[in-house]
Motif scaffolding. Structure first.
Motif, short mmCIF file in Angstrom:
data_model
loop_
_atom_site.label_atom_id
_atom_site.label_comp_id
_atom_site.label_asym_id
_atom_site.label_seq_id
_atom_site.Cartn_x
_atom_site.Cartn_y
_atom_site.Cartn_z
N LYS A 17 2.40 -2.98 -1.24
CA LYS A 17 1.94 -1.74 -0.64
C LYS A 17 2.99 -0.64 -0.71
N ASP A 18 4.24 -1.00 -0.54
CA ASP A 18 5.32 -0.02 -0.52
C ASP A 18 5.87 0.16 -1.93
N ILE A 49 6.43 -5.00 -9.85
CA ILE A 49 6.71 -3.89 -8.95
C ILE A 49 5.48 -2.98 -8.93
N PRO A 50 5.36 -2.08 -7.94
CA PRO A 50 4.23 -1.14 -7.92
C PRO A 50 4.26 -0.23 -9.14
N ASP A 82 -0.87 -2.49 -9.75
CA ASP A 82 -1.40 -1.88 -8.53
C ASP A 82 -1.30 -2.88 -7.37
N ALA A 83 -1.45 -2.37 -6.16
CA ALA A 83 -1.18 -3.16 -4.96
C ALA A 83 -2.08 -4.39 -4.82
N GLY A 84 -3.30 -4.35 -5.31
CA GLY A 84 -4.21 -5.49 -5.13
C GLY A 84 -4.09 -6.56 -6.19
#
Length: 786
Positions: A142-143, A200-201, A121-123
């Motif tokens: 974020k992207d 990666i996300p 996840d992004a965080g």
């Protein structure tokens, strides 16, 4: 006063060189063993401790239930659980989902590099303390097209500080991605249980599953508010699956992040063991080895006390207080321990690279780290307390007049103490040897057990994206080589646990049977025959029958679980396949570690779902076949070439047990050696003390064998007593260890007998030198002073 103590100690050391060498060598070897294991234990406890918010991070775990009883605890969680936790539990500040790294290939221009790519996840970089060299930890993921790569990768292909914004192509699980580098992280510490080359996300993995609450392809971490009570959080999340998704066959719980590495075994939802078992085991080995060395010191010091009796008597006559004498003897012991500590550090420095090879660690002595000196201090104090206190009080208790006359006799209590210490020493040695023997036979059993499949001369190779797209053509070309017997594929390496599901529905299944789980294995035609799996009912998959790509083969465990008397042609459906039937039953075979029982399995013939290539070669043509495989790979793909031997991979999966065997064997030998050194010193003292008795016996007609027998039988008695008290302890320890294996040997009495005999023979050989020497000494030499 201090100088006097030093002079006295030096005089004693010079006078009793043998006594000093045996004591220093024994203590230094014990300290060496303790220091090596202490460094290893410290490293184990320091795993994952570098994260700043580590005390707030918890892993979300899943307790699976049958009839309201917890039957297993799993670490994997489904994708929807993360958002549900954030919405329902205000005490949770953040949620990070982490998909274990998957093998991928990253491409820059015409260069390809294999990489372990995790999805998060992004965080992620806000919660975990992995340092970014480039990029913003709050924005770098974020992207959906962002990727954060390792410093090693970035420095290889881009200019320093100029990686962010560059585009790279990546292939993961035969899927093509194009990512933009948004960050570069510094080298991940060895002390991290998370190891990856890029992240990666997690959204990029949603194609695999993003709806079901029953899947477990993610690890979910929760950051709990520092002011929150964990007990309140546990109550709120326990029944969350039932409230949010009407799922009642599992509940949620939390495991502190700092416990994850050491505690991986659960019982009734409570952490009970894991690597912590080995930490405890090796810690006991270190303590016992050091105790054996300390017992040597006590035995030798008290045994040779008669040689210092006159010195003690003179000092007492001249007014020396008992406290002063105690201080002198403790001071001498501290010198012994200090010299031994220095030698122990030297041994450790010399052997640490060898120890790292055995333990797969990167340990080193941190001379500028206070923790290292703290370890040294603890070992030193432990050694001084265990080895110095009793001898100091014993020596200082001598009566002055008796000491001057040299009439210091061994009381029954003192003799019993020395014998008890020898018994404990050899008892510990027998326990360690017996443990090593049981581990050896268990390893031999699991490495040579018939797994129900033919693993010899089988090579497997993960298919990269290029090979996967041309799989049939690649297999066809491989099959043409005369050294290759057969070619097939699967979705598993037959070592790593494969995916499981409770979705299967079969003819005759009733709703009250509850949640039943099956391992799902996808194979191509020919794999069952290549591995020589035994079909006990029905038939195998056949290329001549196109309908077999919707049919199934089950193992015997699955047939039992389904409770079908005759499963052949019974309907079976799950995951969208509605018209499949069971066409065969295969005899149970081991497709995971022997630590676990054989699970119910459903085998599907799904060639397009397989990405692990299997090649069976002729025994004498393996080398040529690998060479041909590599050449063919270059024709079909520009990605790196990688292959493995199935039998070697199976053997490596038991590396922890192999490590225990090696370390246990080495330190068992060390414990016996230290014990034997002490026994040698005691035998030397006994022979000297009884020299005139032996001479008189020989003058009166005693044979050399009779004298040898007289001096050796005491040793035999002590080792036999050691066996009697140590074997129950040894059985208890090894029986507890072996319970971790679903398939295990039966512990036999002769394993402990061998351990006792080994220790006995070594002990007898130790005292034999002094016994034979005394037996052959001319009695005139011993009696001439009378």
């Amino acid at each position: 006063m201090f100088q006097t103590k030093i002079r006295t100690a030096i005089r004693v050391f010079k006078k009793e060189k043998t006594f000093m060498i045996i004591n220093v060598l024994g203590l230094s070897l014990g300290i060496w063993c303790s220091l090596l294991i202490a460094l290893w234990v410290q490293d184990e406890y320091n795993q994952d401790k570098f994260h700043k918010n580590g005390e707030q991070i918890y892993k979300v775990i899943r307790n699976e239930k049958v009839d309201k009883q917890i039957v297993s605890t799993k670490f994997g969680t489904a994708y929807p659980i993360g958002p549900a936790l954030e919405q329902e539990v205000p005490e949770i500040e953040n949620i990070i989902r982490y998909a274990q790294p998957r093998k991928g290939v990253m491409q820059v221009s015409d260069t390809f590099i294999e990489a372990d790519i995790a999805a998060v996840d992004a965080g992620f970089f806000n919660v975990f303390s992995f340092v970014l060299k480039e990029g913003n930890p709050k924005k770098c993921l974020k992207d959906v097209n962002d990727i954060v790569v390792s410093e090693e990768f970035a420095s290889r292909y881009f200019e320093e500080g100029n990686s962010v914004g560059k585009t790279i192509k990546t292939v993961i699980n035969e899927t093509d991605f194009t990512f933009t580098i948004s960050g570069v992280f510094k080298k991940i510490p060895q002390k991290s249980s998370m190891q990856f080359d890029a992240v990666i996300p997690v959204y990029n993995y949603l194609q695999f599953n993003n709806e079901s609450w029953g899947n477990s392809w993610l690890t979910t971490y929760a950051v709990v508010d520092t002011n929150a009570k964990v007990e309140d959080v546990l109550q709120k999340i326990e029944k969350l699956p039932a409230r949010k998704a009407d799922v009642d066959w599992f509940t949620l719980s939390l495991q502190p992040f700092h416990e994850i590495y050491l505690y991986s075994k659960f019982r009734n939802g409570i952490a009970t063991g894991g690597r912590i078992d080995y930490v405890i085991l090796f810690s006991f080995i270190a303590i016992f080895t050091l105790l054996i060395a300390c017992f040597n010191f006590i035995n030798l010091t008290t045994s040779w006390s008669i040689k210092r009796s006159r010195e003690i008597g003179v000092k007492k006559i001249l007014g020396a207080k008992r406290g002063t004498l105690i201080g002198q003897f403790i001071f001498e012991s501290v010198i012994f321990v200090t010299i031994s500590l220095v030698l122990g550090i030297l041994y450790t420095q010399i052997s640490i690279s060898w120890f790292n090879e055995i333990t797969s660690k990167q340990l080193e002595i941190q001379y500028f780290d206070f923790t290292f000196y703290g370890i040294l201090l603890m070992i030193g104090l432990f050694t001084v307390v265990c080895s110095a206190i009793y001898p100091a009080f014993f020596l200082s208790s001598f009566n002055a007049v008796s000491a001057l006359k040299g009439k210091i006799s061994n009381s029954i209590n003192q003799t019993m103490l020395r014998k008890s210490l020898v018994v404990i020493q050899f008892g510990i040695s027998i326990i360690m040897v017996a443990g090593t023997i049981v581990v050896y036979f268990q390893l031999d059993y699991i490495l040579n057990k018939n797994l129900g499949l033919d693993k010899e001369n089988v090579i497997y190779m993960p298919m990269d994206a290029n090979i996967y797209k041309q799989a049939e053509a690649f297999k066809s070309e491989l099959a043409k080589f005369p050294g290759i017997v057969s070619v097939s594929s699967s979705n598993s390496d037959l070592i790593t646990p494969i995916g499981n599901s409770s979705d299967p529905v079969w003819e005759g299944k009733t709703e009250n049977e509850g949640q039943l789980w099956f391992s799902i294995l996808d194979v191509d035609f020919g794999l069952i025959e290549m591995l020589n799996l035994d079909i006990t009912k029905g038939r195998s998959f056949s290329k001549r029958l196109s309908s077999d790509t919707i049919h199934y083969i089950i193992n015997e465990e699955a047939a039992k679980l389904m409770n079908i008397k005759d499963p052949i042609n019974a309907s079976l459906r799950f995951w969208g396949d509605e018209n499949g039937k069971i066409v065969g039953v295969v005899k149970d075979f081991h497709f995971t570690s022997l630590r676990s029982p054989i699970a119910p399995m459903i085998i599907r013939c799904r060639p397009t779902n397989t990405d692990m290539l299997y090649i069976k070669t002729l025994p004498q043509k393996t080398k040529e076949s690998i060479s041909y495989l590599e050449q063919l790979h270059k024709r079909f793909s520009s990605f790196p070439f990688d292959f493995h031997f199935l039998d070697e991979t199976i053997e490596k999966s038991y590396k922890e047990e192999q490590r225990v065997q090696k370390i246990g064997g080495i330190f068992s030998a060390l414990a016996i050696f230290i014990s034997s050194m002490g026994l040698f010193g005691l035998a030397s003292f006994t022979a000297n003390r009884r020299a005139k008795e032996i001479a008189i016996r020989k003058v009166l007609g005693a044979s050399s064998f009779g004298v040898f027998n007289m001096l050796s039988k005491e040793c035999l008695k002590l080792v036999l007593v050691s066996s009697l008290f140590s074997i129950p302890f040894a059985w208890y320890i090894v029986n507890g260890w072996i319970q971790d294996f679903a398939f295990r040997i039966d512990i036999q009495w002769w394993m402990f007998a061998i351990a006792s005999i080994v220790v006995l023979l070594i002990a007898l050989s130790t005292v034999s030198y002094q016994s034979i020497r005394s037996a052959k000494t001319n009695p005139v030499k011993s009696l001439k002073t009378e």
